[in-house]
Every structure is written in structure tokens, then in C-alpha cells.
Design an enzyme around this catalytic site. Structure first.
Site, mmCIF file in Angstrom:
data_model
loop_
_atom_site.group_PDB
_atom_site.id
_atom_site.type_symbol
_atom_site.label_atom_id
_atom_site.label_comp_id
_atom_site.label_asym_id
_atom_site.label_seq_id
_atom_site.Cartn_x
_atom_site.Cartn_y
_atom_site.Cartn_z
ATOM 1 N N ASN A 1 0.855 -1.183 0.000
ATOM 2 C CA ASN A 1 0.000 0.000 0.000
ATOM 3 C C ASN A 1 0.889 1.231 0.000
ATOM 4 O OD1 ASN A 1 -2.192 1.718 0.237
ATOM 5 N ND2 ASN A 1 -2.590 1.273 2.394
ATOM 6 N N THR A 2 0.456 2.251 -0.708
ATOM 7 C CA THR A 2 1.192 3.509 -0.676
ATOM 8 C C THR A 2 0.428 4.524 0.160
ATOM 9 O OG1 THR A 2 2.133 5.305 -1.980
ATOM 10 C CG2 THR A 2 0.268 4.163 -2.959
ATOM 11 N N HIS A 3 1.169 5.207 1.031
ATOM 12 C CA HIS A 3 0.565 6.107 2.011
ATOM 13 C C HIS A 3 1.256 7.473 1.940
ATOM 14 C CE1 HIS A 3 -1.353 7.486 5.595
ATOM 15 N NE2 HIS A 3 -0.202 7.668 6.204
ATOM 16 N N ASP B 1 -0.356 -5.183 6.538
ATOM 17 C CA ASP B 1 -0.660 -6.116 7.624
ATOM 18 C C ASP B 1 -2.021 -5.729 8.204
ATOM 19 O OD1 ASP B 1 -0.259 -3.935 9.271
ATOM 20 O OD2 ASP B 1 1.573 -4.712 10.209
ATOM 21 N N ASP C 1 -1.809 1.220 8.260
ATOM 22 C CA ASP C 1 -0.546 1.779 7.768
ATOM 23 C C ASP C 1 0.637 1.408 8.654
ATOM 24 O OD1 ASP C 1 -2.021 2.980 5.698
ATOM 25 O OD2 ASP C 1 -2.425 4.753 6.911
HETATM 26 C C1 GAR Z 1 -2.268 8.861 -2.745
HETATM 27 O O1 GAR Z 1 -1.599 9.975 -2.221
HETATM 28 C C2 GAR Z 1 -2.261 7.725 -1.755
HETATM 29 O O2 GAR Z 1 -1.120 7.644 -0.996
HETATM 30 C C3 GAR Z 1 -3.443 8.100 -0.887
HETATM 31 O O3 GAR Z 1 -4.404 8.517 -1.800
HETATM 32 C C4 GAR Z 1 -3.757 9.140 -2.911
HETATM 33 C C5 GAR Z 1 -4.317 8.542 -4.180
HETATM 34 O O4 GAR Z 1 -3.973 9.292 -5.291
HETATM 35 N N1 GAR Z 1 -3.832 6.985 -0.093
HETATM 36 C C6 GAR Z 1 -4.209 7.098 1.178
HETATM 37 O O5 GAR Z 1 -4.283 8.156 1.774
HETATM 38 C C7 GAR Z 1 -4.545 5.781 1.855
HETATM 39 N N2 GAR Z 1 -4.476 5.927 3.271
HETATM 40 P P1 GAR Z 1 -4.246 8.720 -6.759
HETATM 41 O O6 GAR Z 1 -5.671 8.152 -6.761
HETATM 42 O O7 GAR Z 1 -4.133 9.901 -7.667
HETATM 43 O O8 GAR Z 1 -3.224 7.653 -7.037
#
Ligand code: GAR
Length: 210
Positions: free
Chosen positions: A111-113, A145, A149
């Protein structure tokens, strides 16, 4: 992962700019991965449109269509499994996956945060960083996990906070860094493999750090 391109299933909830970065990277020879499906928890989002334009199959699993969150999670896990992913990438997916999903895909889901973990977990990473007054924040790619986050960290990039930043300007700058981080780290995971050793994640297929 094998010599054939790693199979990525990407889950999104919004604009899908991180997904787009992966789609673009997968179009380059030697990247080592292909997006085989894109899933979402809602309809009508640009992330699904991006997948459609790229000719990638899509699916939607809305929590509200299920009797329980657990039933949604089980079905999500099953549908993702049907695409035989080597790696599942949550790219702006605004739902927590649950027990069934982790039983099926734990260890191969990242996951990217938009914050530097362990700071500012949850849905509002950029706003929380701004409210706290940090001068440096950033983005984190982690192996999912059961926590929020909290998973083992694959990659991080720092981003400076400007005095005149708003949540929107800060998040946009973070997203620029995030796309580069995501493409780089997912490509390495696909080409080199990776090992999760407690909280430490290393690229490569051998247990010993090189
Ligand atoms: C991203 O910055 C990602 O990290 C965040 O939503 C955005 C999606 O952008 N995710 C979270 O905050 C999850 N906790 P995108 O739809 O343009 O890729």
C-alpha cells in the site's frame, strides 16, 4: 517472481494517478511487471477510466452491496485471486482489507501512504502533517498487515513542507514523489523479488543482505 512479467492487481478509489504511473511503467520494456486487473470499491472514478483506456480489465466491489464487511472482504479476496496476482498494489484504495484478504494475499500486498510512517497513519496523512507543523513529510510504501498503515516498510521518500502549503498543495507534491517511489519499488519487487524479515524488507531473493 519469475522471468515473465510479474502480474499486478491494482486497487484504487479515486483519481488513479499512481495507477497511471504504474501503467506507463509497465509499457516500458524491461520493467518486469504488467497490470492484469484494476479493482475499485466504487464506480465512476477516474482510476477505473484510466484502466479502461489502457485496456486493462476492471472490477468493482462496493461494501454496501454486501451484508457485512467480512463478506465484502472475502469476495474481494476471491476476485483478486481470480487474476492470479504476484503482487497486489493498493494505490489510493481507501478501504482497509480484512482477515480473508490477508489470508489470501498477505505478504504480497503493498500500500502507498502519503506520509512518512510511522507518522500520520490513516486517511488524512497530508492534513495531519500540516496540522502538526512538521517541516518534512513524504510517502511510504509498505507490506500490508492487519494494522492501519503499520506494515513493514518497502520504500520511503521525504518531501519538504513549505510555509505556504495547503493540504492540497502538499498532497500534490507528495503524490509527485509517491509516483516515482511506487514505480521504482514495485519494479524492483517484480524484477528482483523481495524478502520480509520481521520489520525489514529487502529486495532480492536471498535471506542475507548483500
Ligand atoms: C495517494 O496519495 C495515496 O497515498 C493516498 O491517496 C492518494 C491517491 O492518489 N492513499 C491514502 O491516503 C490511503 N491511506 P491517486 O488516486 O491519484 O493515485
Amino acid at each position: 517472481m519469475s522471468a515473465s512479467p510479474a502480474r499486478l492487481v491494482v486497487l484504487v478509489s479515486g483519481s488513479g494517478t499512481n495507477l497511471q504511473a504504474l501503467l506507463d511503467a509497465c509499457g516500458e520494456s524491461g520493467y518486469g511487471a504488467e497490470v492484469v486487473a484494476v479493482g475499485a470499491d466504487r464506480d465512476g472514478i477516474e482510476g477505473l477510466a484510466r484502466a479502461g483506456r489502457a485496456g486493462v480489465p476492471t472490477f468493482v466491489q462496493r461494501v454496501s452491496d454486501f451484508d457485512s464487511r467480512a463478506a465484502w472482504d472475502e469476495e474481494l479476496a476471491r476476485v483478486v485471486e481470480g487474476h492470479r496476482p504476484d503482487l497486489v498494489v493498493l494505490a489510493g484504495f481507501m478501504k482497509l482489507v480484512g482477515e480473508a484478504f490477508l489470508a489470501a494475499h498477505g505478504g504480497r500486498t503493498v500500500n502507498t501512504h502519503p506520509a512518512l510512517s510511522p507518522s500520520f497513519p490513516g486517511m488524512h496523512g497530508p492534513a495531519d502533517a500540516l496540522a502538526y507543523g512538521v517541516k518534512v513529510t513524504g510517502c511510504t510504501l509498505f507490506v500490508v498487515d492487519a494494522g492501519v498503515d503499520t506494515g513493514a516498510i518497502v520504500a520511503q521518500t521525504a518531501v519538504a513542507v513549505s510555509d505556504d502549503d495547503t493540504e492540497a498543495t502538499l498532497h500534490e507534491r507528495i503524490k509527485g514523489a509517491e509516483r516515482v517511489m511506487l514505480v521504482d519499488a514495485v519494479g524492483r519487487m517484480a524484477r528482483e523479488g523481495f524478502i520480509v524479515d520481521g520489520r525489514r524488507v529487502r529486495f532480492g531473493r536471498t535471506a542475507d543482505p548483500q
